[in-house]
Design a protein around this motif. Sequence first.
Motif, short mmCIF file in Angstrom:
data_model
loop_
_atom_site.label_atom_id
_atom_site.label_comp_id
_atom_site.label_asym_id
_atom_site.label_seq_id
_atom_site.Cartn_x
_atom_site.Cartn_y
_atom_site.Cartn_z
N CYS A 91 -4.91 6.01 8.24
CA CYS A 91 -3.71 6.42 7.50
C CYS A 91 -3.39 7.90 7.71
CB CYS A 91 -3.83 6.09 6.02
SG CYS A 91 -4.96 7.14 5.08
N CYS A 114 -9.38 1.44 5.73
CA CYS A 114 -9.26 2.87 5.50
C CYS A 114 -9.69 3.15 4.06
CB CYS A 114 -7.82 3.31 5.73
SG CYS A 114 -7.59 5.08 5.75
N GLU A 116 -1.10 1.56 12.65
CA GLU A 116 -0.44 0.82 11.57
C GLU A 116 -1.20 -0.46 11.25
OE1 GLU A 116 3.66 -0.03 12.39
OE2 GLU A 116 4.06 2.03 13.02
N ASN A 141 -4.18 0.36 8.90
CA ASN A 141 -3.86 1.08 7.68
C ASN A 141 -3.89 0.14 6.48
OD1 ASN A 141 -3.12 3.04 5.92
ND2 ASN A 141 -1.10 3.41 6.80
N SER A 181 1.64 3.03 2.33
CA SER A 181 2.44 3.13 3.53
C SER A 181 3.43 1.98 3.67
CB SER A 181 1.54 3.18 4.76
OG SER A 181 0.81 1.98 4.84
N HIS A 208 -5.88 -0.46 2.74
CA HIS A 208 -6.70 0.19 1.72
C HIS A 208 -7.25 -0.84 0.74
CE1 HIS A 208 -4.25 3.49 3.33
NE2 HIS A 208 -5.32 4.23 3.06
N SER A 228 0.86 -1.19 0.00
CA SER A 228 0.00 0.00 0.00
C SER A 228 0.88 1.22 0.00
CB SER A 228 -0.92 0.01 1.22
OG SER A 228 -0.16 0.25 2.39
#
Length: 96
Positions: A85, A49, A36, A39, A8, A41, A6
């Motif tokens: 995030c 998120c 974390e 987070n 992150s 997606h 992702s």
Amino acid sequence: MTTATSGSGAWPPPAASDGSARRELLACPDPARWTELLNAHDSDGAPVCCHPQPGLPSHQQWRTLLTVSLDLANGRLRCHDGGPCTAGEDSSWEHF
């Protein structure tokens, strides 16, 4: 366990693959650390998120509005306006 990338980094976060490390992250008072684990997606295959996708009709647009932390032992609630995030240091949270 499947790993996806992702914005992150890798999903799940490296610490999430170890149960004791996951518990340690969840107990951490720093929301930038325990968020974390949340987070994830759409591109990660398990969206927690969500962000609106330009070009889709409004009824197909999704957005995470609030991230909440419950401290049951101390009877406290923390809220962050937005998804995990965007959650960072403690100053971005409302305390109740």
